[in-house]
Design a protein around this motif. Structure first.
Motif, PDB file in Angstrom:
ATOM      1  N   UNK A  14       0.834  -1.198   0.000  1.00  6.97           N
ATOM      2  CA  UNK A  14       0.000   0.000   0.000  1.00  6.97           C
ATOM      3  C   UNK A  14       0.876   1.259   0.000  1.00  6.97           C
ATOM      4  N   UNK A  15       2.035   1.141   0.602  1.00  5.14           N
ATOM      5  CA  UNK A  15       2.945   2.278   0.647  1.00  5.14           C
ATOM      6  C   UNK A  15       3.480   2.658  -0.735  1.00  5.14           C
ATOM      7  N   UNK A  16       3.406   1.729  -1.662  1.00  5.29           N
ATOM      8  CA  UNK A  16       3.866   2.023  -3.023  1.00  5.29           C
ATOM      9  C   UNK A  16       3.047   3.148  -3.637  1.00  5.29           C
ATOM     10  N   UNK A  17       1.770   3.205  -3.313  1.00  2.70           N
ATOM     11  CA  UNK A  17       0.920   4.250  -3.887  1.00  2.70           C
ATOM     12  C   UNK A  17       1.402   5.637  -3.487  1.00  2.70           C
ATOM     13  N   UNK A  18       1.734   5.800  -2.215  1.00  3.26           N
ATOM     14  CA  UNK A  18       2.210   7.102  -1.758  1.00  3.26           C
ATOM     15  C   UNK A  18       3.557   7.436  -2.385  1.00  3.26           C
ATOM     16  N   UNK A  19       4.432   6.446  -2.511  1.00  4.64           N
ATOM     17  CA  UNK A  19       5.752   6.692  -3.081  1.00  4.64           C
ATOM     18  C   UNK A  19       5.691   6.985  -4.567  1.00  4.64           C
ATOM     19  N   UNK A  20       4.678   6.501  -5.251  1.00  5.04           N
ATOM     20  CA  UNK A  20       4.556   6.727  -6.694  1.00  5.04           C
ATOM     21  C   UNK A  20       4.483   8.214  -7.025  1.00  5.04           C
ATOM     22  N   UNK A  21       3.991   8.992  -6.102  1.00  2.00           N
ATOM     23  CA  UNK A  21       3.900  10.440  -6.313  1.00  2.00           C
ATOM     24  C   UNK A  21       5.270  11.106  -6.336  1.00  2.00           C
ATOM     25  N   UNK A  22       6.237  10.496  -5.659  1.00  2.00           N
ATOM     26  CA  UNK A  22       7.537  11.129  -5.477  1.00  2.00           C
ATOM     27  C   UNK A  22       8.700  10.406  -6.150  1.00  2.00           C
ATOM     28  N   UNK A  23       8.488   9.161  -6.562  1.00  2.00           N
ATOM     29  CA  UNK A  23       9.569   8.368  -7.155  1.00  2.00           C
ATOM     30  C   UNK A  23       9.128   7.858  -8.525  1.00  2.00           C
ATOM     31  N   UNK A  24       9.732   8.396  -9.566  1.00  2.00           N
ATOM     32  CA  UNK A  24       9.352   8.046 -10.935  1.00  2.00           C
ATOM     33  C   UNK A  24       9.442   6.553 -11.190  1.00  2.00           C
ATOM     34  N   UNK A  25      10.498   5.905 -10.686  1.00  2.00           N
ATOM     35  CA  UNK A  25      10.659   4.472 -10.948  1.00  2.00           C
ATOM     36  C   UNK A  25       9.544   3.654 -10.310  1.00  2.00           C
ATOM     37  N   UNK A  26       9.071   4.073  -9.148  1.00  2.00           N
ATOM     38  CA  UNK A  26       7.953   3.376  -8.507  1.00  2.00           C
ATOM     39  C   UNK A  26       6.683   3.596  -9.325  1.00  2.00           C
ATOM     40  N   UNK A  27       6.450   4.823  -9.731  1.00  2.00           N
ATOM     41  CA  UNK A  27       5.253   5.133 -10.533  1.00  2.00           C
ATOM     42  C   UNK A  27       5.242   4.343 -11.836  1.00  2.00           C
ATOM     43  N   UNK A  28       6.362   4.303 -12.541  1.00  2.00           N
ATOM     44  CA  UNK A  28       6.431   3.585 -13.813  1.00  2.00           C
ATOM     45  C   UNK A  28       6.203   2.090 -13.624  1.00  2.00           C
ATOM     46  N   UNK A  29       6.763   1.533 -12.557  1.00  2.00           N
ATOM     47  CA  UNK A  29       6.559   0.106 -12.284  1.00  2.00           C
ATOM     48  C   UNK A  29       5.095  -0.176 -11.964  1.00  2.00           C
ATOM     49  N   UNK A  30       4.463   0.677 -11.161  1.00  5.44           N
ATOM     50  CA  UNK A  30       3.053   0.481 -10.836  1.00  5.44           C
ATOM     51  C   UNK A  30       2.178   0.597 -12.082  1.00  5.44           C
ATOM     52  N   UNK A  31       2.502   1.528 -12.972  1.00  4.06           N
ATOM     53  CA  UNK A  31       1.737   1.664 -14.213  1.00  4.06           C
ATOM     54  C   UNK A  31       1.815   0.382 -15.044  1.00  4.06           C
ATOM     55  N   UNK A  32       3.002  -0.226 -15.114  1.00  3.12           N
ATOM     56  CA  UNK A  32       3.154  -1.493 -15.851  1.00  3.12           C
ATOM     57  C   UNK A  32       2.364  -2.613 -15.179  1.00  3.12           C
TER      58      UNK A  32
END
Length: 195
Positions: A103-121
């Motif tokens: 669940x913490x990945x969602x919050x980090x996606x706002x601040x870390x491009x690599x997390x956001x890109x991985x979640x989008x995939x």
């Protein structure tokens, strides 16, 4: 395991026990027995290590979701989704730490491009795979429209029910409750306000 893998495992443990915002580099090295410099050597920074741990944890949650596929391919799409949700809720107690950390990945996606890109995939694949499950077709046969609509609805149900379960397992609607709600909505019949 090598030092890099030990650091990643320690970061994932700290995420589950302390959360992203409350994990320090010293917490991670205390868990792993590594030294502070090893974080910089292997990951560049504590945040990069935690981001890698968040991504890996989210992937583990995706694996747990995939393992929950108990849906019998017979029946209606709503029945297949209900069977899937039953399996997911059954698996949740033993995967709670993975769920909380993911669940913490969602919050980090706002601040870390690599997390956001991985979640989008991951989300793109999940929409397609969930639509395939619900529609009882091979993932390659799912149209972009079906992934966007059916897959997104299934994903929204999964995310919503798991967040509710994480906060209050006793009050979380069962898979049967959710299936009944979908039938109610699809029939455009409404329960009486007094029921």
């Amino acid at each position: 395991m090598g030092q890099r893998e030990d650091l990643l495992a320690g970061a994932k443990r700290c995420l589950a026990e302390r959360g992203y915002a409350h994990t320090t580099a010293r917490d991670i090295v205390a868990v792993t027995g590594a030294n502070l410099a090893s974080i910089g050597y292997h990951f560049g920074s504590k945040d990069a290590l935690l981001n890698a741990a968040v991504i890996e944890t989210f992937e583990e949650w995706g694996d747990a979701v995939a393992d929950a596929v108990t849906a019998d391919l017979a029946g209606t799409p709503a029945e297949r989704l209900e069977h899937f949700l039953v399996g997911l809720l059954r698996a949740a107690p033993e995967k709670r730490n993975v769920l909380v950390a993911s669940v913490q990945a969602y919050a980090q996606a706002e601040f870390a491009t690599e997390v956001r890109e991985q979640l989008l995939r991951i989300y793109a694949d999940s929409r397609r795979d969930l639509a395939a499950l619900v529609l009882a077709v091979h993932p390659d046969d799912v149209s972009p429209e079906a992934a966007r609509t059916v897959g997104s609805l299934a994903l929204a149900l999964i995310n919503g029910v798991m967040l509710q379960w994480m906060l209050d397992p006793a009050s979380t609607p069962s898979a049967r409750d959710l299936a009944q709600a979908m039938r109610t909505l699809s029939n455009e019949t409404h329960p009486k306000a007094t029921e």
